[in-house]
Design an enzyme around this catalytic site. Sequence first.
Site, mmCIF file in Angstrom:
data_model
loop_
_atom_site.group_PDB
_atom_site.id
_atom_site.type_symbol
_atom_site.label_atom_id
_atom_site.label_comp_id
_atom_site.label_asym_id
_atom_site.label_seq_id
_atom_site.Cartn_x
_atom_site.Cartn_y
_atom_site.Cartn_z
ATOM 1 N N MET A 1 22.836 119.254 -4.412
ATOM 2 C CA MET A 1 23.000 119.857 -5.744
ATOM 3 C C MET A 1 24.132 120.889 -5.746
ATOM 4 O O MET A 1 24.656 121.251 -4.692
ATOM 5 C CB MET A 1 21.698 120.538 -6.165
ATOM 6 C CG MET A 1 20.533 119.575 -6.279
ATOM 7 S SD MET A 1 19.014 120.374 -6.806
ATOM 8 C CE MET A 1 19.423 120.892 -8.468
ATOM 9 N N HIS A 2 24.473 121.363 -6.934
ATOM 10 C CA HIS A 2 25.282 122.576 -7.141
ATOM 11 C C HIS A 2 26.768 122.472 -6.806
ATOM 12 O O HIS A 2 27.537 123.364 -7.151
ATOM 13 C CB HIS A 2 24.729 123.778 -6.343
ATOM 14 C CG HIS A 2 23.258 123.967 -6.405
ATOM 15 N ND1 HIS A 2 22.613 124.312 -7.571
ATOM 16 C CD2 HIS A 2 22.293 123.871 -5.450
ATOM 17 C CE1 HIS A 2 21.315 124.430 -7.310
ATOM 18 N NE2 HIS A 2 21.089 124.161 -6.044
ATOM 19 N N ASP B 1 18.736 116.297 -5.173
ATOM 20 C CA ASP B 1 17.930 115.784 -4.050
ATOM 21 C C ASP B 1 16.507 116.323 -4.020
ATOM 22 O O ASP B 1 15.582 115.616 -3.644
ATOM 23 C CB ASP B 1 18.638 116.007 -2.709
ATOM 24 C CG ASP B 1 19.079 117.434 -2.465
ATOM 25 O OD1 ASP B 1 18.794 118.326 -3.286
ATOM 26 O OD2 ASP B 1 19.736 117.662 -1.426
HETATM 27 C C1 XUL Z 1 18.676 122.903 -3.871
HETATM 28 C C2 XUL Z 1 19.695 123.018 -2.798
HETATM 29 C C3 XUL Z 1 19.667 122.049 -1.685
HETATM 30 C C4 XUL Z 1 20.856 121.186 -1.815
HETATM 31 C C5 XUL Z 1 21.187 120.512 -0.504
HETATM 32 O O1 XUL Z 1 18.751 123.956 -4.776
HETATM 33 O O2 XUL Z 1 20.549 123.839 -2.794
HETATM 34 O O3 XUL Z 1 18.513 121.302 -1.646
HETATM 35 O O4 XUL Z 1 20.663 120.318 -2.878
HETATM 36 O O5 XUL Z 1 20.684 119.355 -0.219
#
Ligand code: XUL
Length: 482
Positions: free
Chosen positions: A76-77, A225
């Site tokens: 994410m992000h 994810d």
């Molecule tokens: C969720 C997060 C992690 C990333 C890396 O906020 O930062 O789970 O998605 O996989």
Amino acid sequence: MRVVGLDVGTTAVKAIALDPESGRVLARHEATYEVAMPRPGWAEQDPEDWWRAAQEALGAVSGGDAVAGIGLSGQMHGLVALDDRDRVIRPAILWNDQRTQAQCDEITERIGARRLIELTGNRALTGFTAPKLLWLREHEPEHYARIAHVLLPKDYVRLRLTGERATDVADASGTLLLDVAGRRWSDEVLAALELDGAWLPRLHESPEASGVTAGGVPVAAGAGDQSAGALGVGVVAPGPLSVVVGTSGVVLGARDAFAPDAEGRVHAFCHAVPGGWQAMGVMLSAGNSLAWLRRVAAPGVAFEALVEEAAAWAPGADGVTFLPYLAGERTPHPDPLARGAFTGLAQHHDRGALVRAVLEGVACGLRDCADLVAGDEPGPPAAGRASGGGARSTLWLQIVATALERPVERLAVEEGAAFGAALLGGVAAGVWDDVEAAVTATVRVRDVIDPEPDWLDAQRALQNRYRALYPAVGQGLQHPGV
Ligand code: XUL
């Protein structure tokens, strides 16, 4: 017929193909790549690497019978900035990149902490997408000036796969640009940050088809994810909690309504279930803490052997406490500068004691997350549903179950996010009517690990020590009053 899930992770694209009748995994493939760390605290990747790996992984699991649908999930992000011809402007800046504290402060100042949490369900955190855009505006104005489109990592793979610029509300929740209650981009946040809403992709609910591949296969919008992983362990409605012991550690609960934590200690995001939300606590170093200890104290030793050494120590490791803030922390302390620690060492402690302390310290962090995520549960504590590499260790899960004071269930299929993505792909293709039906048809509990009654007292004493120690390593002490 098979359905395929693609998880665009931090270290690899993981793909699985499922038989929709039985939920059995027909094929799996992992195609890896590197994370670049051009400066301390920075983390970047070339989106072309994701696409190359996605093609390899898709090719490897698509063989034989027809693919009915594909679902996407991913880290994410991350910020993928594209120009007006969809060309990548600079390497993507990832979720674990810590360069944006000044921009987070600026966002909080512009919008106000309370309003930001009301609108987006979150504080401004360094890994999120919006502060990265502000960083680019300030530090790389020549790149910023070329931006025409902004995507999240898995959505770049979608663009290459289908030609569509689209995302889902669950992943979009991690941008800090979404009105999480309204499930639409927030005009108020965009205006306050002077960002162009036209850069943002079209929004979908996670199981909706977002486009088709060149071969005509529908591709579900998908999810970040953690949301996809929660589906993969059957967390679709309030009840069991998704407990991930991966590189990071996560406790996620489904919610019927948008109800952010007033202090933003946990993330309030849209869930991958249409019309549902989630509360999520994230610790940045879970499995990562054990990987660090192995690197510095036991290079080359198998994780199983290390955990074996820990089993020789009683709970509490005779007074050793480990704080897992090696990469800063998010929950319950949103503190990118927090540091890790071992305390309570004596001459008789050996490497096994350190390992035990690491397993237990991570479990204490998960307990901190679970307390915030579960809130005031009516009745007995709901079970945790475990996934992630750490969940393969029975000892670690016994420690986690004891710390959480709730049973922890292991699932028949342990593919987490890729599995959830495949379920979304199947719903988009019409294989199942909805996400709930997909979960009912495929997710099976394999075994249950209960808290160890004899360990409870020691674990509770440890939890108290653990909580009391944060001020010694956190920003709270360095900047009184923050
Ligand atoms: C969720 C997060 C992690 C990333 C890396 O906020 O930062 O789970 O998605 O996989």
